[in-house]
Scaffold this motif. Structure first.
Motif, mmCIF file in Angstrom:
data_model
loop_
_atom_site.group_PDB
_atom_site.id
_atom_site.type_symbol
_atom_site.label_atom_id
_atom_site.label_comp_id
_atom_site.label_asym_id
_atom_site.label_seq_id
_atom_site.Cartn_x
_atom_site.Cartn_y
_atom_site.Cartn_z
ATOM 1 N N ARG A 109 151.970 61.338 5.338
ATOM 2 C CA ARG A 109 151.016 61.705 4.200
ATOM 3 C C ARG A 109 150.935 63.078 3.787
ATOM 4 O O ARG A 109 149.993 63.556 2.513
ATOM 5 N N GLY A 113 145.738 60.170 1.434
ATOM 6 C CA GLY A 113 144.964 59.377 2.169
ATOM 7 C C GLY A 113 145.356 58.029 2.282
ATOM 8 O O GLY A 113 146.252 57.899 1.495
ATOM 9 N N ARG A 172 144.129 64.343 -1.129
ATOM 10 C CA ARG A 172 143.019 65.389 -0.363
ATOM 11 C C ARG A 172 143.503 66.344 -0.105
ATOM 12 O O ARG A 172 144.798 66.951 0.091
#
Length: 154
Positions: free
Chosen positions: A86, A100, A106
């Motif tokens: 991620r 996320g 993010r």
């Protein structure tokens, strides 16, 4: 059940951790002596004790842990686990850009490594470059050999 290799620990500079320890010790000393000098000062004393405990429990142990499949940011007030797949980039470290589970981009700022907030005690550009390179190697799954430079995993 396969055993996971130990994490690579990246800590803020030793001088920052030492400054936090000394500051906490001073805050505790003031918190203890303040109510002795003035009985009505106990709320200030209690606040100092809480702040010192928070710094000792979280601040001194702030770090980034690099596991084989995730990184864990243990910062001053929070901890965040981010799976390796991620993570989008670590080029802007002390910010880590990631996505996320919901697909939303993010950013996690690792305050313990933020030189703007910690000018006197924070990491130097050279230290940040070294850490950024270690994170980049981890992200690309390059072999993480022991780094002979000081502070690699104190």
């Amino acid at each position: 059940m396969s055993e996971q290799p130990p994490a690579r620990i990246l800590r803020p500079p030793r001088r920052l951790r030492l400054a936090m320890q000394v500051g906490s010790a001073v805050a505790i000393a003031v918190a203890i002596t303040l109510p002795l000098a003035q009985r009505s000062a106990w709320p200030v004393s209690a606040a100092l004790l809480v702040a010192a405990a928070l710094v000792m429990a979280r601040g001194v142990r702030a770090r980034v842990e690099l596991w084989s499949d995730e990184l864990v940011v243990r910062d001053y007030l929070f901890s965040t686990r981010i799976r390796r797949d991620r993570v989008l980039t670590v080029d802007r470290f002390p910010s880590i850009d990631w996505r996320g589970a919901d697909g939303i981009p993010r950013e996690t700022l690792v305050n313990a490594f933020n030189p703007q907030q910690l000018e006197l005690f924070g990491p130097t550009d050279t230290e940040l470059d070294r850490i950024r390179a270690l994170l980049q190697r981890w992200l690309t799954r390059a072999e993480l050999h022991d780094d002979p430079s000081p502070g690699a995993h104190e």
